[in-house]
Design a protein around this motif. Structure first.
Motif, mmCIF file in Angstrom:
data_model
loop_
_atom_site.group_PDB
_atom_site.id
_atom_site.type_symbol
_atom_site.label_atom_id
_atom_site.label_comp_id
_atom_site.label_asym_id
_atom_site.label_seq_id
_atom_site.Cartn_x
_atom_site.Cartn_y
_atom_site.Cartn_z
ATOM 1 N N GLN A 52 0.865 -1.182 0.000
ATOM 2 C CA GLN A 52 0.000 0.000 0.000
ATOM 3 C C GLN A 52 0.903 1.233 0.000
ATOM 4 O O GLN A 52 1.352 1.688 1.053
ATOM 5 C CB GLN A 52 -0.924 0.013 1.212
ATOM 6 N N LYS A 53 1.195 1.734 -1.198
ATOM 7 C CA LYS A 53 2.134 2.850 -1.346
ATOM 8 C C LYS A 53 1.618 3.790 -2.422
ATOM 9 O O LYS A 53 1.272 3.342 -3.518
ATOM 10 C CB LYS A 53 3.521 2.323 -1.719
ATOM 11 N N HIS A 54 1.600 5.061 -2.123
ATOM 12 C CA HIS A 54 1.160 6.051 -3.094
ATOM 13 C C HIS A 54 2.360 6.498 -3.918
ATOM 14 O O HIS A 54 3.328 7.055 -3.397
ATOM 15 C CB HIS A 54 0.512 7.234 -2.385
ATOM 16 N N ILE A 55 2.271 6.236 -5.220
ATOM 17 C CA ILE A 55 3.333 6.584 -6.162
ATOM 18 C C ILE A 55 2.714 7.491 -7.224
ATOM 19 O O ILE A 55 1.642 7.185 -7.754
ATOM 20 C CB ILE A 55 3.923 5.327 -6.862
ATOM 21 N N GLY A 56 3.397 8.592 -7.548
ATOM 22 C CA GLY A 56 2.856 9.484 -8.565
ATOM 23 C C GLY A 56 2.803 8.835 -9.933
ATOM 24 O O GLY A 56 1.810 8.948 -10.657
ATOM 25 N N LEU A 57 3.890 8.131 -10.291
ATOM 26 C CA LEU A 57 3.970 7.477 -11.604
ATOM 27 C C LEU A 57 4.790 6.207 -11.468
ATOM 28 O O LEU A 57 5.906 6.243 -10.944
ATOM 29 C CB LEU A 57 4.621 8.408 -12.635
ATOM 30 N N VAL A 58 4.240 5.104 -11.939
ATOM 31 C CA VAL A 58 4.993 3.856 -12.077
ATOM 32 C C VAL A 58 5.250 3.655 -13.561
ATOM 33 O O VAL A 58 4.307 3.526 -14.355
ATOM 34 C CB VAL A 58 4.222 2.651 -11.506
ATOM 35 N N THR A 59 6.525 3.703 -13.952
ATOM 36 C CA THR A 59 6.896 3.481 -15.350
ATOM 37 C C THR A 59 7.400 2.059 -15.504
ATOM 38 O O THR A 59 8.331 1.648 -14.804
ATOM 39 C CB THR A 59 7.996 4.466 -15.784
ATOM 40 N N LEU A 60 6.792 1.312 -16.406
ATOM 41 C CA LEU A 60 7.181 -0.081 -16.652
ATOM 42 C C LEU A 60 7.753 -0.174 -18.054
ATOM 43 O O LEU A 60 7.024 -0.369 -19.037
ATOM 44 C CB LEU A 60 5.970 -1.003 -16.482
ATOM 45 N N ALA A 61 9.068 0.032 -18.165
ATOM 46 C CA ALA A 61 9.746 -0.022 -19.458
ATOM 47 C C ALA A 61 10.074 -1.470 -19.769
ATOM 48 O O ALA A 61 11.229 -1.895 -19.766
ATOM 49 C CB ALA A 61 11.003 0.841 -19.426
ATOM 50 N N ALA A 62 9.038 -2.234 -20.024
ATOM 51 C CA ALA A 62 9.173 -3.660 -20.286
ATOM 52 C C ALA A 62 8.003 -4.106 -21.136
ATOM 53 O O ALA A 62 7.029 -3.374 -21.322
ATOM 54 C CB ALA A 62 9.215 -4.438 -18.970
ATOM 55 N N CYS A 63 8.087 -5.324 -21.638
ATOM 56 C CA CYS A 63 7.107 -5.813 -22.601
ATOM 57 C C CYS A 63 5.748 -6.129 -21.987
ATOM 58 O O CYS A 63 5.658 -6.715 -20.924
ATOM 59 C CB CYS A 63 7.603 -7.101 -23.238
ATOM 60 N N GLN A 64 4.704 -5.766 -22.692
ATOM 61 C CA GLN A 64 3.332 -6.193 -22.429
ATOM 62 C C GLN A 64 2.889 -5.924 -20.999
ATOM 63 O O GLN A 64 1.957 -6.559 -20.498
ATOM 64 C CB GLN A 64 3.158 -7.691 -22.742
ATOM 65 N N THR A 65 3.528 -4.976 -20.335
ATOM 66 C CA THR A 65 3.150 -4.659 -18.962
ATOM 67 C C THR A 65 1.804 -3.962 -18.897
ATOM 68 O O THR A 65 1.166 -3.939 -17.852
ATOM 69 C CB THR A 65 4.228 -3.780 -18.297
ATOM 70 N N GLY A 66 1.385 -3.370 -20.022
ATOM 71 C CA GLY A 66 0.080 -2.711 -20.052
ATOM 72 C C GLY A 66 -1.023 -3.597 -20.561
ATOM 73 O O GLY A 66 -2.174 -3.160 -20.673
ATOM 74 N N VAL A 67 -0.698 -4.855 -20.886
ATOM 75 C CA VAL A 67 -1.719 -5.770 -21.408
ATOM 76 C C VAL A 67 -2.610 -6.218 -20.262
ATOM 77 O O VAL A 67 -2.139 -6.664 -19.216
ATOM 78 C CB VAL A 67 -1.069 -6.995 -22.081
ATOM 79 N N SER A 68 -3.915 -6.090 -20.465
ATOM 80 C CA SER A 68 -4.886 -6.590 -19.497
ATOM 81 C C SER A 68 -5.637 -7.741 -20.124
ATOM 82 O O SER A 68 -5.897 -7.744 -21.330
ATOM 83 C CB SER A 68 -5.869 -5.487 -19.091
ATOM 84 N N VAL A 69 -5.964 -8.711 -19.305
ATOM 85 C CA VAL A 69 -6.725 -9.869 -19.773
ATOM 86 C C VAL A 69 -8.170 -9.667 -19.337
ATOM 87 O O VAL A 69 -8.449 -9.532 -18.151
ATOM 88 C CB VAL A 69 -6.154 -11.174 -19.186
ATOM 89 N N ALA A 70 -9.078 -9.616 -20.300
ATOM 90 C CA ALA A 70 -10.480 -9.352 -19.957
ATOM 91 C C ALA A 70 -11.394 -9.930 -21.016
ATOM 92 O O ALA A 70 -11.090 -9.895 -22.207
ATOM 93 C CB ALA A 70 -10.724 -7.850 -19.834
ATOM 94 N N LEU A 71 -12.502 -10.456 -20.562
ATOM 95 C CA LEU A 71 -13.601 -10.844 -21.442
ATOM 96 C C LEU A 71 -14.794 -9.983 -21.071
ATOM 97 O O LEU A 71 -14.882 -9.485 -19.953
ATOM 98 C CB LEU A 71 -13.938 -12.330 -21.245
ATOM 99 N N PRO A 72 -15.724 -9.779 -21.984
ATOM 100 C CA PRO A 72 -16.895 -8.972 -21.636
ATOM 101 C C PRO A 72 -17.578 -9.515 -20.383
ATOM 102 O O PRO A 72 -17.840 -10.701 -20.280
ATOM 103 C CB PRO A 72 -17.795 -9.115 -22.875
ATOM 104 N N GLY A 73 -17.845 -8.630 -19.453
ATOM 105 C CA GLY A 73 -18.490 -9.042 -18.217
ATOM 106 C C GLY A 73 -17.546 -9.511 -17.144
ATOM 107 O O GLY A 73 -17.952 -9.778 -16.030
ATOM 108 N N GLU A 74 -16.243 -9.631 -17.472
ATOM 109 C CA GLU A 74 -15.261 -9.983 -16.462
ATOM 110 C C GLU A 74 -14.365 -8.782 -16.222
ATOM 111 O O GLU A 74 -14.208 -7.927 -17.082
ATOM 112 C CB GLU A 74 -14.427 -11.185 -16.903
ATOM 113 N N GLU A 75 -13.737 -8.749 -15.068
ATOM 114 C CA GLU A 75 -12.949 -7.589 -14.707
ATOM 115 C C GLU A 75 -11.556 -7.679 -15.320
ATOM 116 O O GLU A 75 -10.893 -8.702 -15.245
ATOM 117 C CB GLU A 75 -12.875 -7.469 -13.194
ATOM 118 N N SER A 76 -11.137 -6.576 -15.931
ATOM 119 C CA SER A 76 -9.817 -6.493 -16.531
ATOM 120 C C SER A 76 -8.760 -6.581 -15.445
ATOM 121 O O SER A 76 -8.818 -5.869 -14.438
ATOM 122 C CB SER A 76 -9.691 -5.159 -17.286
#
Length: 908
Positions: free
Chosen positions: A809-833
């Motif tokens: 539990q840490k408040h960070i202004g910006l987390v930069t993830l300079a790595a592959c597919q770190t922004g990919v979310s797995v989601a199906l309609p009706g399920e939470e990303s």
């Protein structure tokens, strides 16, 4: 005569040491044996059973009264230890010795009712009940008559005659209360609660469970108190309070192991399998059912083993393990046919219905299942059969009539939701839209309450997977007349609430320590089995773990996580006024909220407090085709960039233009609308918005984009206030990524504050790092599409999982993830990303900068240099990201290079 435990221990200890009564009367010693073994059984059953066996051996040359007491004490301890045959033998020996003592023999007959019930000799159980009842009636002992009723009610309950059993328990409880026998009354109340659960009087059942638990604790009957808590866990499961049920099961299982009650330990495992089945966690359910069946087989309890086989069959069939499923179903059917247990025999028939081949066979199994459930007085399963029957339009009216009279659908949440959804569908077909909306809203409300109380990891995204979701029906029903209401239903479809991290105040809690240890073990395992796939300079890492072992570790972690989580930590964003929030936030930036149903795609465009909508009928099919084309071209350009340094962008432009013209142009977004917040869903979750082309220009040339999993995540991120100014950089596995050093150099060059660099970064470095203005990670990342909570950043000593962030539990202004597919979310309609981005946001990050796909080392380094230069020169976060993309595009024409990164969260 009443004895304290200390006095009893001394008297019995003297007897065990010498074999003599040592001046004590036979009755006095016999009473001391009874008192001590009963007291020990509440604390440590194994110790009680060992003592009882020693007493039997020592008493062989003692007076008959002492031998009777020793055998009865041994039988009682064996009974509680689930050693039915051993208990039966000792009870029968005691009964034979008690010849001429009708009261003692009748009491033993009464106790043998339960023993023969567990041995599934129901005829002998009924015989013993009749013998005991006749004797007590002849002797005029009303207290013992009441106890016989309780034992006989146990037998009726076992055979699913719940109404008859409940009546007997209630009468006995009233009698024992009238003579001030609290413990006897508590046992009746506990058993009555068990029957009330089966009869779906949940409110009264919960009252009785808690009342009996309080009485047991008052009298220091620990084992009985745990039984009451175990009953509550079963009730919570039926109420859809799955997280609390699993937490209670975990605590009860630990107590049963400590006391030494193997049957109850196995039963907790069986109940855990049932909870997992309700959550559609079939692999975990199969493992739990297998373990439970093995335990029951060792205990020679066929009834419970049959239940475990039934759950095992259900999970195995869903997982396409048909051979295992058929064998388990056959074992269960045999057990319940022989026992004439119509309840579980009906369940076996229903399972056969679910997996039967042709329609005729399916209908036959379903009709037979319902007849069995009606005979067994099981309204829950009757309701399930009727819900399946209601899918057939020709039989729907009769099925709905049955459901209306069924108490189970009123109180079991997923049954209620299914029932209300079917009622809504019927009203919609008749043109009664207002009534349909009312039914669907009731269903959605009930489902959302369950989803909101489920922990994120491993549970929430699976619960409603196989349910008929009313949210999409509500979106479509309200779309024309009340579009804002439709938008709210879409938001609720995206997430049921935001779970705050497990607070740091529990850092030394034993459950938290168990989770931390499990995560470390999983990380060490993945690190040990990881392999590099060709050093082609992409910031990703291929991992070849032994999947079965890794999956097993993940399930162990999920079980360990349950008692750490607390439903009270769900963020209050769940209760926010969403209408007011949309209107207020759309004054600052245009919000594009997407909704994806089975066939259609809908966009809600919130701009300056107003709302307009656009719908793409059957849009999912066309959109799926375009997304597939984009992914193929992306992979080709990634490979071309590495092998030749040049990518053919003609096809890329064509697909990005097609996506832009199809998806963006109809939205009629003004060029003056600089800041755009996208709330995607399903297929749209991983679209590179700034790369889409519309009217001849890339959207990134015109707009500044930020993305959030839901409006509630956006609002929560905006509230994160960051006081720190320092920057922390973490360098993970990077041997084949030479340009990573340039990321750190860019931070040193442009930052105007202290920079702390962790190179090489280990798990403890990142997990122990303090809050900061910026956390920057450079290195490899791992995407786990099957379970995105185990997507990870690859560090020097092993991966750091998204699941690890549940403990932060840490408040960070910006987390930069300079790595592959770190922004990919797995989601199906009706399920939470889900994925790394959502986990960092819920940890407390205000913003996350992450990659949509595997990124090239050189272009990623150039992007980071440009981004930090703009950010520390005073540009806003989204403007810095936009300018960095423009700068990279001047060097690398393909969107593979310049559109890889996106801003998630507050966007400011």
């Amino acid at each position: 005569m009443a004895y304290s435990q200390t006095t009893s221990e001394q008297i019995v200890a003297d007897f065990l040491r010498t074999g003599n009564t040592n001046g004590h009367a036979a009755n006095e010693l016999a009473d001391a044996i009874d008192h001590l073994v009963l007291a020990k059984s509440q604390e440590d059953l194994r110790a009680a059973l060992r003592m009882a066996r020693k007493l039997v051996a020592r008493a062989q040359l003692s007076p008959r009264r002492i031998r009777v007491s020793a055998y009865r004490a041994h039988a009682r301890a064996a009974h509680l230890s689930s050693r039915w045959a051993e208990a039966e033998a000792s009870y029968l020996k005691a009964r034979a010795l008690a010849n001429g003592e009708p009261m003692t023999r009748a009491r033993i007959d009464r106790t043998l009712i339960d023993i023969y019930m567990y041995l599934e000799n129901y005829r002998e159980a009924r015989k013993r009940a009749s013998q005991a009842l006749r004797t007590f009636e002849r002797l005029g002992d009303h207290r013992e008559i009441a106890k016989v009723k309780v034992n006989y009610a146990n037998l009726l309950h076992r055979q699913d005659r719940h109404s008859d059993a409940e009546r007997l328990y209630r009468e006995a409880a009233e009698y024992f209360t009238s003579i001030n026998d609290e413990l006897a009354a508590a046992r009746c109340l506990f058993n009555q609660a068990n029957t009330l659960v089966q009869l779906f009087d949940f409110r009264q059942a919960e009252i009785l469970y808690k009342k009996s638990e309080a009485i047991y604790l008052k009298h220091n009957h620990q084992l009985d108190a745990v039984d009451a808590a175990w009953g509550l866990s079963w009730l919570y499961m039926l109420q859809g309070r799955f997280h609390i049920a699993l937490t209670e099961l975990h605590a009860c299982e630990e107590q049963y192991r400590r006391i030494g009650v193997p049957l109850r330990v196995a039963s907790c495992e069986l109940d855990r399998a049932e909870v997992y089945l309700n959550l559609n966690l079939y692999t975990a359910a199969l493992d739990a059912a297998r373990r439970a069946e093995r335990m029951f087989a060792r205990l020679a309890t066929g009834y419970e083993a049959g239940k475990a086989a039934l759950y095992r069959a259900q999970a195995a069939f869903v997982l396409h393990k048909r051979r295992e499923g058929k064998a388990a179903l056959q074992r269960a059917t045999t057990v319940f046919s022989n026992a004439r247990n119509y309840g579980f025999l009906g369940t076996a028939c229903f399972l056969a219905y679910q997996f039967a081949g042709n329609k005729t066979e399916r209908n036959r199994h379903l009709r037979r299942a319902r007849r069995c459930f009606a005979k067994a007085q099981l309204p829950l399963w009757q309701a399930i059969c009727d819900l399946h029957t209601a899918r057939n339009a020709t039989r729907r009216a009769a099925a709905l009539a049955h459901l209306k009279r069924n108490p189970a659908v009123k109180v079991v949440p997923h049954l209620f939701a299914a029932w209300q959804t079917i009622l809504g569908d019927r009203e919609a077909a008749l043109g009664h839209n207002a009534k349909a909306i009312n039914h669907w809203a009731r269903a959605a409300d009930r489902l959302d309450r369950i989803r909101a109380a489920l922990p994120p990891i491993g549970f929430r995204d699976t619960f409603a997977r196989d349910l008929a979701r009313p949210h999409s029906r509500l979106v479509n029903a309200e779309l024309e007349s009340r579009p804002m209401t439709a938008a709210i239903w879409s938001e609720r479809n995206k997430t049921a609430g935001i779970w705050s991290p497990i607070t740091s105040g529990h850092e030394h809690h034993p459950y938290r320590e168990t989770v931390t240890r499990r995560l470390r073990e999983l990380s060490e395992y993945v690190a040990a089995f990881s392999r590099y796939y060709g050093g082609i300079g992409e910031r990703s890492l291929g991992v070849v773990p032994a999947r079965r072992v890794m999956a097993s570790l993940q399930r162990e972690l999920m079980v360990a996580m349950v008692p750490c989580e607390n439903a009270d930590v769900v963020s209050d964003e769940r209760g926010v006024d969403l209408v007011a929030a949309f209107r207020k936030q759309s004054q600052r930036k245009t919000i594009i909220q997407f909704h994806v149903s089975d066939n259609d795609v809908i966009a809600f465009v919130h701009r300056r407090g107003r709302l307009r909508i656009h719908k793409w009928p059957f849009g999912t099919h066309h959109l799926s085709r375009l997304v597939r084309q984009w992914r193929v071209i992306l992979e080709d350009n990634a490979l071309s960039s590495v092998l030749t340094g040049v990518a053919d962008i003609a096809d890329e432009h064509r697909v990005l233009c097609a996506l832009g013209e199809y998806l963006w142009a109809p939205l009629e977004i003004n060029r003056t609308d600089t800041d755009i917040l996208v709330l995607p869903e399903g297929l749209l979750t991983n679209i590179p918005w700034l790369a889409l082309r519309c009217h001849g220009a890339a959207l990134g040339e015109i707009h500044r984009f930020s993305i959030a999993p839901s409006l509630r995540h956006f609002l929560a991120a905006r509230r994160h206030k960051v006081r720190k100014r320092d920057i922390r950089a973490f360098v993970g596995k990077s041997e084949d990524l030479p340009a990573i050093e340039k990321d750190i150099q860019a931070l040193r060059r442009h930052a105007d504050t202290a920079l702390h660099v962790y190179k090489p970064c280990r798990r403890d470095d990142l997990l122990g790092a303090e809050a900061a203005a910026i956390w920057h990670f450079s290195g490899h990342a791992l995407l786990d599409k099957e379970n995105p909570f185990y997507s990870a950043l690859l560090l020097d000593d092993g991966p750091l999982f998204a699941a690890d962030l549940r403990l932060q539990q840490k408040h960070i202004g910006l987390v930069t993830l300079a790595a592959c597919q770190t922004g990919v979310s797995v989601a199906l309609p009706g399920e939470e990303s889900t994925g790394l981005v959502r986990s960092f946001l819920e940890m407390g990050a205000r913003n996350v900068l992450a990659g949509h796909w595997p990124v090239a080392d050189k272009s990623a380094s150039m992007y980071m240099n440009c981004f930090y230069k703009e950010l520390f020169s005073g540009a806003t976060l989204t403007e810095a990201a936009r300018r960095a993309s423009v700068a990279v595009r001047e060097r690398f024409a393909s969107a593979y290079h310049w559109a890889a990164f996106a801003v998630f969260g507050a966007g400011s």
